[in-house]
Write an enzyme that holds these catalytic residues in place. Structure first.
Site, PDB file in Angstrom:
ATOM      1  N   TYR A   1       5.978  33.820   9.361  1.00 62.88           N
ATOM      2  CA  TYR A   1       6.047  32.581  10.077  1.00 62.88           C
ATOM      3  C   TYR A   1       6.359  31.323   9.235  1.00 62.88           C
ATOM      4  O   TYR A   1       6.779  30.323  10.039  1.00 62.88           O
ATOM      5  CB  TYR A   1       4.397  32.429   9.511  1.00 62.88           C
ATOM      6  CG  TYR A   1       3.071  31.055  10.267  1.00 62.88           C
ATOM      7  CD1 TYR A   1       3.678  30.740  11.963  1.00 62.88           C
ATOM      8  CD2 TYR A   1       3.440  30.073   9.563  1.00 62.88           C
ATOM      9  CE1 TYR A   1       3.092  29.757  12.136  1.00 62.88           C
ATOM     10  CE2 TYR A   1       2.841  29.126  10.159  1.00 62.88           C
ATOM     11  CZ  TYR A   1       1.885  28.922  12.072  1.00 62.88           C
ATOM     12  OH  TYR A   1       1.697  27.692  11.884  1.00 62.88           O
TER      13      TYR A   1
ATOM     14  N   SER B   1       5.024  23.339  11.262  1.00 59.69           N
ATOM     15  CA  SER B   1       3.598  23.171  10.037  1.00 59.69           C
ATOM     16  C   SER B   1       3.758  22.727   8.700  1.00 59.69           C
ATOM     17  O   SER B   1       5.120  22.995   8.390  1.00 59.69           O
ATOM     18  CB  SER B   1       4.109  24.963  10.239  1.00 59.69           C
ATOM     19  OG  SER B   1       1.972  25.247   9.629  1.00 59.69           O
TER      20      SER B   1
HETATM   21  P1  NAD Z   1      -4.013  29.446  19.676  1.00 57.77           P
HETATM   22  O1  NAD Z   1      -3.038  30.877  19.504  1.00 57.77           O
HETATM   23  O2  NAD Z   1      -4.532  27.996  20.155  1.00 57.77           O
HETATM   24  O3  NAD Z   1      -2.869  28.357  20.573  1.00 57.77           O
HETATM   25  C1  NAD Z   1      -1.044  28.935  20.371  1.00 57.77           C
HETATM   26  C2  NAD Z   1      -0.554  28.987  22.344  1.00 57.77           C
HETATM   27  O4  NAD Z   1       0.593  29.366  22.620  1.00 57.77           O
HETATM   28  C3  NAD Z   1      -1.460  28.997  23.389  1.00 57.77           C
HETATM   29  O5  NAD Z   1      -1.433  28.841  24.770  1.00 57.77           O
HETATM   30  C4  NAD Z   1      -0.731  30.383  23.728  1.00 57.77           C
HETATM   31  O6  NAD Z   1      -0.874  31.443  24.808  1.00 57.77           O
HETATM   32  C5  NAD Z   1       0.447  30.708  23.676  1.00 57.77           C
HETATM   33  N1  NAD Z   1       1.851  31.792  23.089  1.00 57.77           N
HETATM   34  C6  NAD Z   1       1.137  33.131  22.487  1.00 57.77           C
HETATM   35  N2  NAD Z   1       2.842  33.940  22.886  1.00 57.77           N
HETATM   36  C7  NAD Z   1       2.945  33.568  23.851  1.00 57.77           C
HETATM   37  C8  NAD Z   1       4.297  33.435  24.848  1.00 57.77           C
HETATM   38  N3  NAD Z   1       4.973  34.715  24.162  1.00 57.77           N
HETATM   39  N4  NAD Z   1       4.503  32.884  25.651  1.00 57.77           N
HETATM   40  C9  NAD Z   1       4.391  31.817  25.578  1.00 57.77           C
HETATM   41  N5  NAD Z   1       2.828  31.075  24.955  1.00 57.77           N
HETATM   42  C10 NAD Z   1       2.610  31.866  24.279  1.00 57.77           C
HETATM   43  O7  NAD Z   1      -2.877  28.436  18.665  1.00 57.77           O
HETATM   44  P2  NAD Z   1      -2.607  26.529  18.010  1.00 57.77           P
HETATM   45  O8  NAD Z   1      -3.773  27.249  16.710  1.00 57.77           O
HETATM   46  O9  NAD Z   1      -3.384  25.994  19.208  1.00 57.77           O
HETATM   47  O10 NAD Z   1      -0.908  26.744  17.207  1.00 57.77           O
HETATM   48  C11 NAD Z   1      -0.233  25.988  18.150  1.00 57.77           C
HETATM   49  C12 NAD Z   1       1.025  25.812  17.562  1.00 57.77           C
HETATM   50  O11 NAD Z   1       0.540  25.072  16.700  1.00 57.77           O
HETATM   51  C13 NAD Z   1       2.082  26.822  16.613  1.00 57.77           C
HETATM   52  O12 NAD Z   1       3.283  27.563  16.208  1.00 57.77           O
HETATM   53  C14 NAD Z   1       1.024  27.003  15.147  1.00 57.77           C
HETATM   54  O13 NAD Z   1       1.965  27.849  14.968  1.00 57.77           O
HETATM   55  C15 NAD Z   1       1.318  25.985  15.254  1.00 57.77           C
HETATM   56  N6  NAD Z   1       0.278  25.512  14.120  1.00 57.77           N
HETATM   57  C16 NAD Z   1      -1.026  25.276  14.136  1.00 57.77           C
HETATM   58  C17 NAD Z   1      -1.799  25.682  12.670  1.00 57.77           C
HETATM   59  C18 NAD Z   1      -3.363  25.569  13.405  1.00 57.77           C
HETATM   60  O14 NAD Z   1      -3.934  25.392  12.129  1.00 57.77           O
HETATM   61  N7  NAD Z   1      -4.321  26.129  13.774  1.00 57.77           N
HETATM   62  C19 NAD Z   1      -1.125  24.768  11.707  1.00 57.77           C
HETATM   63  C20 NAD Z   1      -0.171  24.835  12.149  1.00 57.77           C
HETATM   64  C21 NAD Z   1       1.047  24.828  12.736  1.00 57.77           C
END
Ligand code: NAD
Length: 257
Positions: A152, A139
């Site tokens: 985080y 991130s």
């Molecule tokens: P999201 O909530 O849409 O997806 C998260 C995924 O992780 C989902 O598929 C969920 O089911 C899964 N998950 C959660 N707990 C779990 C567990 N215990 N075991 C297995 N799977 C699990 O979120 P996202 O925005 O798509 O985030 C995905 C990644 O990207 C994360 O690591 C997040 O930190 C990172 N990220 C997101 C953003 C953003 O702006 N959306 C920015 C930077 C980084």
């Protein structure tokens, strides 16, 4: 560029960025293993649909990334993998003194420790083949901080460090390990934060998006799951053979500030 014959495991991929990455890898010809902790018919349908649309083998494997044994079993049940994308992640926001211990432990387990386990399980197979790609979804918070996101930010900085270490351990063996650092991407994780932010700031949805969420993203635009997917495919391409142990920001200029 084709990833035909490569098997990709993407953790946390029944939603958001993980699903977007699975789409991009499948479109590039890779077989994919989708994952989350749930085991619902719709999770398996998601994999079936993806496989049918791209003409690749796709499977859904339920495994809880907060549990070390599950992380290792995921790789085992996949039959090993050529491409490992550590994407599962959760968020919780609170001042350090009020940060619930169980939330801290859960964020560290899912956002950081899971990658230690999946990488340890996947590397022997990659070494045997002399080819592998590890892509960790960190991130902008892997490079900078924000108040109230202690767990985080710590986990995301940790995964950047882990990516560098793994890259050094496998350098010269056809295996690379990198971290992608997205800024804000509009996914369910971010969507869920909007109502709370609207309340806290007493703003409407559009104002919260513009003035709170994208305030640190100079482009003023969300990154998309397709862009994170395409960046992952690039890291799996021959053009990225010498790209290892580094971070790739997709953050609209956030970390240039
Ligand atoms: P999201 O909530 O849409 O997806 C998260 C995924 O992780 C989902 O598929 C969920 O089911 C899964 N998950 C959660 N707990 C779990 C567990 N215990 N075991 C297995 N799977 C699990 O979120 P996202 O925005 O798509 O985030 C995905 C990644 O990207 C994360 O690591 C997040 O930190 C990172 N990220 C997101 C953003 C953003 O702006 N959306 C920015 C930077 C980084």
């Amino acid at each position: 560029m084709t990833l035909k014959g490569k098997r990709a495991v993407i953790t946390g991929s029944n939603s958001g960025i993980g699903l977007g990455i699975a789409e991009s890898l499948a479109a590039a010809g890779a077989d994919v293993i989708l994952n989350s902790f749930t085991d619902r018919p719709e999770d398996h349908d998601l994999a079936r649909d993806l496989g049918a649309r791209h003409g690749i083998a796709a499977r859904y494997v339920a495994a809880d990334m907060s549990k070390g044994a599950d992380c290792r079993t995921l790789v085992e049940k996949a039959g090993g993998c050529d491409i490992l994308v550590n994407n599962a992640g959760i968020q919780f926001v609170a001042p350090i003194e009020e940060f619930p211990v169980e939330k801290w432990d859960m964020i560290l387990a899912i956002n950081l420790t899971s990658a230690f386990h999946t990488i340890a399980a996947a590397l022997p197979g990659m070494k045997a083949k002399g080819w592998g790609r590890v892509v960790n979804i960190a991130s902008a918070h892997g490079l900078t901080a924000s108040p109230f996101k202690g767990a985080y930010v710590a986990a995301k900085h940790g995964i950047v460090g882990l990516s560098k270490t793994v890259a050094l351990e496998v350098a010269g063996r056809g295996i690379t390990c990198n971290a992608i650092c997205p800024g804000y991407v509009l996914t369910p994780l971010i969507e869920a934060q909007i109502p709370e932010q609207m309340k806290v700031h007493n703003m409407d949805r559009e104002t919260v998006i513009r003035e709170v969420m994208l305030e640190r993203q100079p482009s003023g635009q969300f990154a998309t799951v397709e862009q994170i997917g395409a960046t992952t495919v690039f890291l799996c391409s021959p053009a990225a053979d010498q790209v290892t142990g580094t971070t790739l920001s997709v953050d609209g200029g956030w970390t240039a500030l």
